[in-house]
Scaffold this active site. Structure first.
Site, PDB file in Angstrom:
ATOM      1  N   ASP A 194       0.758  -1.318  -0.307  1.00 52.16           N
ATOM      2  CA  ASP A 194       0.157  -0.009   0.170  1.00 52.16           C
ATOM      3  C   ASP A 194       0.902   1.362  -0.238  1.00 52.16           C
ATOM      4  O   ASP A 194       2.066   1.259   0.430  1.00 52.16           O
ATOM      5  CB  ASP A 194      -1.335   0.213   1.488  1.00 52.16           C
ATOM      6  CG  ASP A 194      -0.343  -0.116   2.583  1.00 52.16           C
ATOM      7  OD1 ASP A 194       0.663  -0.659   2.782  1.00 52.16           O
ATOM      8  OD2 ASP A 194      -0.913   0.742   4.205  1.00 52.16           O
TER       9      ASP A 194
ATOM     10  N   GLU B 198       0.427  -1.458   5.771  1.00 49.11           N
ATOM     11  CA  GLU B 198       1.454  -0.950   6.665  1.00 49.11           C
ATOM     12  C   GLU B 198       0.911   0.396   7.062  1.00 49.11           C
ATOM     13  O   GLU B 198       1.107   1.419   8.193  1.00 49.11           O
ATOM     14  CB  GLU B 198       2.294  -0.802   6.350  1.00 49.11           C
ATOM     15  CG  GLU B 198       3.649  -0.780   7.520  1.00 49.11           C
ATOM     16  CD  GLU B 198       3.858   0.982   7.116  1.00 49.11           C
ATOM     17  OE1 GLU B 198       5.409   0.954   8.029  1.00 49.11           O
ATOM     18  OE2 GLU B 198       3.909   1.513   6.444  1.00 49.11           O
TER      19      GLU B 198
END
Length: 491
Positions: free
Chosen positions: A123, A190
């Site tokens: 991400d 994350e």
């Protein structure tokens, strides 16, 4: 003793002290490193560059509200992985974990050896609204210009993610077979620090349920930074994160009667909150030169010029001065204390309505050795308005501190020195958060290091405008991953 004799004695004493200090400075040098000469690594720069560029084009933006996440983008990224790295998918077992995390298993010949794990997250953070036009190149264009590859994720951390896959693909092409199992653990969220549904944690818990104990973990967090001060030092600092700060958010609020703005009290709830905020900001946590900071200063000092070493060799005596200097500079204060940042505030929903509740969100990055409970106690102590409500929103405790005498740390250190004798390797404390903290339940040797050379101008583009990576750093970054895996997975 007459005046002339006293003066002479004083000058003699000063000269003797200076001579002793010069001798100390001459001896204040780094220990000699015997590093084996490394064979050249085959690196497919063209493939890596193409794949990183195309990965950046895929908007894998995470969000605390998962209903706002475009999960098809993660599917698209997974498809890219499979198409561009066919040997990885043919040789390794690939499992989907949680919403969009991936676990790759490269089975080693010896199942009795604990696996090593290389981490990465898929991400990226969004582009801040209103800053799109400030980018020199399309933030999701993956464009190559002026010696850089541009776009969100170029540094954080699709460069690392694709680098790991590229190194494994190339190792398989080279015919390498690991003795020890190699795991690739790619989380999907994350960047959402407060997420209760961490992909990395789900992978870690899955491995724990299978009885897996990891030999070592390698994640992002460190990098290779040029340290150039004319006449003082000209080295590359390779920082290996052996711990990371904790994270927590507290809401501090004041309640009041409210009412119409035409009949205001002397201080509204928002006005009272302003005093609370000043109490919080004016009472920072105490600073401390920790062993980690001590070691970092020592490493830099021993690798500086002789003139600078005359100062650095006296660091133990100068600690109070150094602590005061570091504490006074925002960029360095984070190395020596738990930081306090008031980041959000709310008052009335309308201009002509007195607020019935005013609140501020305060973010803390917690030094190892402290806890979230310590932060809460500090807030209660420094806020003078005892009617203020203090509520923990969420957070993570500081990580454990990993050893510097493990075979994984020594491997990173040896490879760094062997690749460039101008590198200075030092353990350090990671200021932000990484997925690595989620693996402490199954691993004692957790390290944070991304092997790409980058200057501070690039570091500051992470999560910001014009994020980009220097193309000249690609070869050594991928070569490092290959050497790391070969070193740790061969025995």
């Amino acid at each position: 003793m007459n005046k002339k004799l006293k003066t002479g004695a004083a000058l003699t004493a000063v000269g003797a002290a200076a001579a002793v200090n010069m001798i100390r400075a001459a001896c204040f040098v780094p220990p000699k490193k015997e590093s084996a000469k490394l064979e050249d690594e085959r690196v497919n720069i063209e493939r890596y560059t193409k794949n990183l560029s195309d990965a950046i084009k895929i908007k894998t933006i995470s969000n605390l509200d998962e209903s706002l996440v475009d999960w098809s983008r993660f599917d698209e990224l997974h498809k890219l992985f499979e198409e561009r790295y066919p040997l990885v998918y043919k040789t390794l077992t690939v499992e989907n974990v949680g919403k969009a995390s991936l676990l790759f298993t490269w089975q080693g010949k010896n199942p009795n050896l604990d696996p090593i794990a290389l981490l990465g997250h898929q991400d990226v953070v969004p582009i801040s609204e209103g800053t799109e036009k400030d980018w020199e190149h399309d933030p999701f264009g993956g464009e190559i210009a002026d010696g850089y590859l541009w776009g969100r994720g170029a540094l954080d951390m699709k460069n690392h993610l694709i680098g790991v896959l590229e190194s494994v693909e190339t190792l398989i092409e080279d015919g390498f077979e690991p003795e020890r199992t190699v795991l690739l653990c790619f989380g999907h969220n994350e960047e959402i620090v407060a997420s209760p549904d961490s992909g990395a944690k789900q992978i870690s818990q899955l491995l724990e349920s299978r009885g897996v104990k990891l030999d070592s973990v390698l994640d992002e967090g460190g990098a290779i930074l040029p340290v150039k001060v004319p006449g003082v030092i000209d080295k590359n600092l390779a920082g290996i994160g052996i711990a990371e700060k904790g994270y927590c958010d507290f809401e501090v609020s004041i309640s009041a009667k409210g009412g119409h703005s035409s009949d205001p009290p002397k201080h509204t709830a928002l006005g009272q909150l302003a005093d609370v905020i000043k109490d919080v900001e004016n009472n920072q946590f105490k600073s401390e030169i920790t062993p980690l900071v001590d070691d970092l200063i020592d490493k830099i000092g021993r690798n500086s010029s002789f003139l600078a070493r005359n100062i650095f060799c006296n660091v133990p005596v100068l600690k109070p001065v150094i602590k005061k200097i570091l504490s006074s500079i925002p960029a360095s204060a984070s190395f020596v204390r738990t930081t306090t940042a008031v980041t959000m505030a709310q008052g009335s929903p309308q201009a002509n309505v007195l607020p019935q509740k005013a609140s501020a969100t305060v973010n803390f990055r917690i030094m190892p050795g402290m806890t979230i409970a310590d932060v809460e106690e500090h807030l209660h102590k420094v806020i003078r308005n005892k009617k203020a409500e203090i509520r923990l929103i969420g957070g993570n405790e500081p990580s454990n501190i990993s050893p510097t005498n493990s075979r994984a740390f020594k491997a990173i250190e040896d490879i760094c020195y062997s690749m460039n004798n101008n590198n200075v390797v030092a353990p350090y404390l990671v200021m932000g958060g990484t997925d690595a903290r989620n693996y402490q339940n199954i691993c004692d040797n957790v390290y944070r290091y991304s092997p790409f050379l980058m200057d501070m101008n690039l570091i500051f583009t992470t999560h910001g405008t014009n994020e980009r990576i220097d193309i000249s750093s690609f070869h050594d970054g991928i070569a490092f991953f290959k050497r790391y895996i070969k070193t740790l997975a061969s025995c």
